[in-house]
Design a protein around this motif. Structure first.
Motif, PDB file in Angstrom:
ATOM      1  N   GLU A 127       0.831  -1.209   0.000  1.00 15.48           N
ATOM      2  CA  GLU A 127       0.000   0.000   0.000  1.00 15.48           C
ATOM      3  C   GLU A 127       0.862   1.254   0.000  1.00 15.48           C
ATOM      4  OE1 GLU A 127      -3.448   2.144   2.732  1.00 15.48           O
ATOM      5  OE2 GLU A 127      -2.638   0.208   3.331  1.00 15.48           O
ATOM      6  N   ASN A 128       1.926   1.266   0.763  1.00 16.14           N
ATOM      7  CA  ASN A 128       2.826   2.431   0.798  1.00 16.14           C
ATOM      8  C   ASN A 128       3.543   2.615  -0.522  1.00 16.14           C
ATOM      9  OD1 ASN A 128       2.171   3.182   3.383  1.00 16.14           O
ATOM     10  ND2 ASN A 128       3.837   2.016   4.339  1.00 16.14           N
ATOM     11  N   GLN A 129       3.790   1.543  -1.251  1.00 19.19           N
ATOM     12  CA  GLN A 129       4.462   1.672  -2.539  1.00 19.19           C
ATOM     13  C   GLN A 129       3.524   2.197  -3.608  1.00 19.19           C
ATOM     14  OE1 GLN A 129       6.025  -2.225  -3.312  1.00 19.19           O
ATOM     15  NE2 GLN A 129       7.827  -1.918  -2.038  1.00 19.19           N
ATOM     16  N   THR A 130       2.264   1.839  -3.573  1.00 24.80           N
ATOM     17  CA  THR A 130       1.339   2.254  -4.618  1.00 24.80           C
ATOM     18  C   THR A 130       0.713   3.614  -4.358  1.00 24.80           C
ATOM     19  OG1 THR A 130      -0.478   1.070  -3.539  1.00 24.80           O
ATOM     20  CG2 THR A 130       0.734  -0.106  -5.254  1.00 24.80           C
ATOM     21  N   THR A 131       0.566   4.014  -3.140  1.00 24.40           N
ATOM     22  CA  THR A 131      -0.041   5.318  -2.850  1.00 24.40           C
ATOM     23  C   THR A 131       1.055   6.326  -2.574  1.00 24.40           C
ATOM     24  OG1 THR A 131      -0.244   4.823  -0.490  1.00 24.40           O
ATOM     25  CG2 THR A 131      -2.138   4.330  -1.897  1.00 24.40           C
ATOM     26  N   GLY A 132       0.779   7.580  -2.949  1.00 19.91           N
ATOM     27  CA  GLY A 132       1.734   8.653  -2.682  1.00 19.91           C
ATOM     28  C   GLY A 132       1.696   9.043  -1.221  1.00 19.91           C
ATOM     29  N   ASN A 133       2.443  10.057  -0.934  1.00 16.19           N
ATOM     30  CA  ASN A 133       2.501  10.510   0.448  1.00 16.19           C
ATOM     31  C   ASN A 133       1.510  11.646   0.708  1.00 16.19           C
ATOM     32  OD1 ASN A 133       3.763  12.381  -1.077  1.00 16.19           O
ATOM     33  ND2 ASN A 133       5.671  12.409   0.067  1.00 16.19           N
ATOM     34  N   ALA A 134       0.495  11.743  -0.144  1.00 12.65           N
ATOM     35  CA  ALA A 134      -0.521  12.777   0.049  1.00 12.65           C
ATOM     36  C   ALA A 134      -1.605  12.256   0.983  1.00 12.65           C
ATOM     37  CB  ALA A 134      -1.137  13.154  -1.292  1.00 12.65           C
ATOM     38  N   ARG A 135      -2.099  13.196   1.767  1.00 14.98           N
ATOM     39  CA  ARG A 135      -3.177  12.851   2.691  1.00 14.98           C
ATOM     40  C   ARG A 135      -4.268  13.886   2.571  1.00 14.98           C
ATOM     41  NH1 ARG A 135      -0.684  13.210   8.256  1.00 14.98           N
ATOM     42  NH2 ARG A 135       0.554  14.756   7.209  1.00 14.98           N
ATOM     43  N   ILE A 136      -5.468  13.489   2.890  1.00 17.53           N
ATOM     44  CA  ILE A 136      -6.589  14.432   2.913  1.00 17.53           C
ATOM     45  C   ILE A 136      -6.584  15.098   4.277  1.00 17.53           C
ATOM     46  CG2 ILE A 136      -9.090  14.673   2.840  1.00 17.53           C
ATOM     47  CD1 ILE A 136      -9.176  12.264   0.996  1.00 17.53           C
ATOM     48  N   ILE A 137      -6.361  16.391   4.268  1.00 17.84           N
ATOM     49  CA  ILE A 137      -6.333  17.150   5.519  1.00 17.84           C
ATOM     50  C   ILE A 137      -7.729  17.662   5.836  1.00 17.84           C
ATOM     51  CG2 ILE A 137      -5.410  19.188   6.645  1.00 17.84           C
ATOM     52  CD1 ILE A 137      -2.883  18.776   4.954  1.00 17.84           C
ATOM     53  N   GLN A 138      -8.401  18.202   4.786  1.00 19.32           N
ATOM     54  CA  GLN A 138      -9.737  18.740   4.986  1.00 19.32           C
ATOM     55  C   GLN A 138     -10.516  18.553   3.697  1.00 19.32           C
ATOM     56  OE1 GLN A 138      -9.702  22.857   6.010  1.00 19.32           O
ATOM     57  NE2 GLN A 138     -11.881  22.947   6.433  1.00 19.32           N
ATOM     58  N   ASP A 139     -11.780  18.237   3.797  1.00 18.38           N
ATOM     59  CA  ASP A 139     -12.616  18.072   2.622  1.00 18.38           C
ATOM     60  C   ASP A 139     -12.849  19.422   1.956  1.00 18.38           C
ATOM     61  OD1 ASP A 139     -12.844  15.360   2.944  1.00 18.38           O
ATOM     62  OD2 ASP A 139     -14.647  15.498   4.177  1.00 18.38           O
ATOM     63  N   ALA A 140     -13.064  19.395   0.640  1.00 19.90           N
ATOM     64  CA  ALA A 140     -13.294  20.620  -0.126  1.00 19.90           C
ATOM     65  C   ALA A 140     -14.646  21.215   0.219  1.00 19.90           C
ATOM     66  CB  ALA A 140     -13.223  20.319  -1.612  1.00 19.90           C
ATOM     67  N   PHE A 141     -14.705  22.565   0.107  1.00 23.13           N
ATOM     68  CA  PHE A 141     -15.943  23.283   0.380  1.00 23.13           C
ATOM     69  C   PHE A 141     -16.679  23.476  -0.938  1.00 23.13           C
ATOM     70  CE2 PHE A 141     -18.115  27.429   0.488  1.00 23.13           C
ATOM     71  CZ  PHE A 141     -19.072  27.132   1.447  1.00 23.13           C
ATOM     72  N   VAL A 142     -17.912  23.097  -1.008  1.00 25.63           N
ATOM     73  CA  VAL A 142     -18.739  23.255  -2.193  1.00 25.63           C
ATOM     74  C   VAL A 142     -19.654  24.447  -1.968  1.00 25.63           C
ATOM     75  CG1 VAL A 142     -20.439  22.185  -3.708  1.00 25.63           C
ATOM     76  CG2 VAL A 142     -18.657  20.792  -2.653  1.00 25.63           C
ATOM     77  N   SER A 143     -19.493  25.461  -2.821  1.00 25.01           N
ATOM     78  CA  SER A 143     -20.291  26.677  -2.693  1.00 25.01           C
ATOM     79  C   SER A 143     -21.710  26.431  -3.196  1.00 25.01           C
ATOM     80  CB  SER A 143     -19.644  27.795  -3.502  1.00 25.01           C
ATOM     81  OG  SER A 143     -20.450  28.945  -3.478  1.00 25.01           O
ATOM     82  N   PRO A 144     -22.700  26.942  -2.484  1.00 21.94           N
ATOM     83  CA  PRO A 144     -24.081  26.754  -2.948  1.00 21.94           C
ATOM     84  C   PRO A 144     -24.415  27.649  -4.137  1.00 21.94           C
ATOM     85  CG  PRO A 144     -24.069  27.994  -0.901  1.00 21.94           C
ATOM     86  CD  PRO A 144     -22.648  27.578  -1.172  1.00 21.94           C
ATOM     87  N   LYS A 145     -23.676  28.783  -4.330  1.00 22.44           N
ATOM     88  CA  LYS A 145     -23.939  29.694  -5.435  1.00 22.44           C
ATOM     89  C   LYS A 145     -23.086  29.298  -6.640  1.00 22.44           C
ATOM     90  CE  LYS A 145     -23.599  33.856  -2.916  1.00 22.44           C
ATOM     91  NZ  LYS A 145     -23.431  35.247  -2.925  1.00 22.44           N
ATOM     92  N   PRO A 146     -23.614  29.469  -7.845  1.00 18.62           N
ATOM     93  CA  PRO A 146     -22.805  29.172  -9.034  1.00 18.62           C
ATOM     94  C   PRO A 146     -21.734  30.242  -9.240  1.00 18.62           C
ATOM     95  CG  PRO A 146     -24.952  30.007  -9.676  1.00 18.62           C
ATOM     96  CD  PRO A 146     -24.977  29.825  -8.176  1.00 18.62           C
ATOM     97  N   MET A 147     -20.652  29.879  -9.928  1.00 15.02           N
ATOM     98  CA  MET A 147     -19.530  30.798 -10.134  1.00 15.02           C
ATOM     99  C   MET A 147     -19.664  31.611 -11.410  1.00 15.02           C
ATOM    100  SD  MET A 147     -17.373  30.547  -7.647  1.00 15.02           S
ATOM    101  CE  MET A 147     -15.892  31.201  -8.345  1.00 15.02           C
ATOM    102  N   ALA A 148     -20.686  31.433 -12.205  1.00 13.08           N
ATOM    103  CA  ALA A 148     -20.802  32.114 -13.489  1.00 13.08           C
ATOM    104  C   ALA A 148     -20.814  33.625 -13.326  1.00 13.08           C
ATOM    105  CB  ALA A 148     -22.061  31.651 -14.216  1.00 13.08           C
ATOM    106  N   SER A 149     -21.506  34.133 -12.329  1.00 13.87           N
ATOM    107  CA  SER A 149     -21.567  35.583 -12.157  1.00 13.87           C
ATOM    108  C   SER A 149     -20.199  36.138 -11.785  1.00 13.87           C
ATOM    109  CB  SER A 149     -22.603  35.951 -11.098  1.00 13.87           C
ATOM    110  OG  SER A 149     -22.239  35.377  -9.847  1.00 13.87           O
ATOM    111  N   GLN A 150     -19.443  35.422 -10.997  1.00 15.34           N
ATOM    112  CA  GLN A 150     -18.103  35.886 -10.644  1.00 15.34           C
ATOM    113  C   GLN A 150     -17.165  35.806 -11.836  1.00 15.34           C
ATOM    114  OE1 GLN A 150     -16.831  33.775  -7.172  1.00 15.34           O
ATOM    115  NE2 GLN A 150     -18.249  34.831  -5.827  1.00 15.34           N
ATOM    116  N   LYS A 151     -17.348  34.830 -12.713  1.00 14.88           N
ATOM    117  CA  LYS A 151     -16.516  34.732 -13.907  1.00 14.88           C
ATOM    118  C   LYS A 151     -16.726  35.942 -14.796  1.00 14.88           C
ATOM    119  CE  LYS A 151     -16.190  29.726 -14.312  1.00 14.88           C
ATOM    120  NZ  LYS A 151     -16.559  28.556 -15.112  1.00 14.88           N
TER     121      LYS A 151
END
Length: 169
Positions: free
Chosen positions: A37-61
């Motif tokens: 498992e250590n050989q196949t997976t990198g040394n990256a870990r999930i520290i915090q889950d991503a935040f999903v915004s309830p508003k669409p980004m089109a207006s900001q674009k």
């Protein structure tokens, strides 16, 4: 009773040895799996889950695109203004008169094959004496005007300096 207890003890020891052997085999397999498992997976870990915004980004674009376009036009205009301010070249006849303070006797336009071909459809070569051979060309008329102005000037007082600037385009 004693032989039966011995037999039970022997049976329990055999089960203990079998359990220990199974335990050692499982530990060995666990270590092999962890290494794989250590050989196949990198040394990256999930520290915090991503935040999903309830508003669409089109207006900001659109806002970002509009601001970027505005800033691009503003910077380009600023660069043009700075370059024009720093440019000290003479672009117009009036500027030349103001800078040098001399009388302008004439302006000779550039003569190219293309300009000559517009007036003379049959011939493509520029004649050697285009003032004499083609007197209706604007260049020929400019030379005639310069000649007339020089004659007029020399009748009063001969000029001490005549400046001629040739420029190829």
């Amino acid at each position: 009773m004693l032989p039966r207890l011995e037999q039970e003890q022997y049976e329990l020891q055999r089960r203990l040895e079998a359990s220990q052997s199974t335990y050692q085999t499982l530990l060995k397999k666990l270590q092999e799996i962890r290494v794989a498992e250590n050989q196949t997976t990198g040394n990256a870990r999930i520290i915090q889950d991503a935040f999903v915004s309830p508003k669409p980004m089109a207006s900001q674009k659109l806002i970002i695109l509009a601001l970027g376009s505005f800033l691009g036009v503003l910077l380009a205009t600023g660069a043009i203004v700075i370059l024009e301010i720093r440019d000290k070249s003479i672009k117009h006849l009036q500027d030349a008169k103001e800078v040098f303070g001399f009388t302008l006797l004439g302006v000779i336009p550039s003569l190219t094959k293309k300009a000559f071909a517009k007036n003379q459809d049959s011939e493509w070569e520029i004649p050697q004496l285009f003032v004499k051979n083609t007197p209706r060309l604007p260049v020929a008329q400019a030379y005639q005007m310069l000649q007339a102005n020089l004659k007029f000037l020399s009748s009063d007082k001969p000029p001490s300096v005549i400046v001629v600037k040739l420029r190829r385009i």
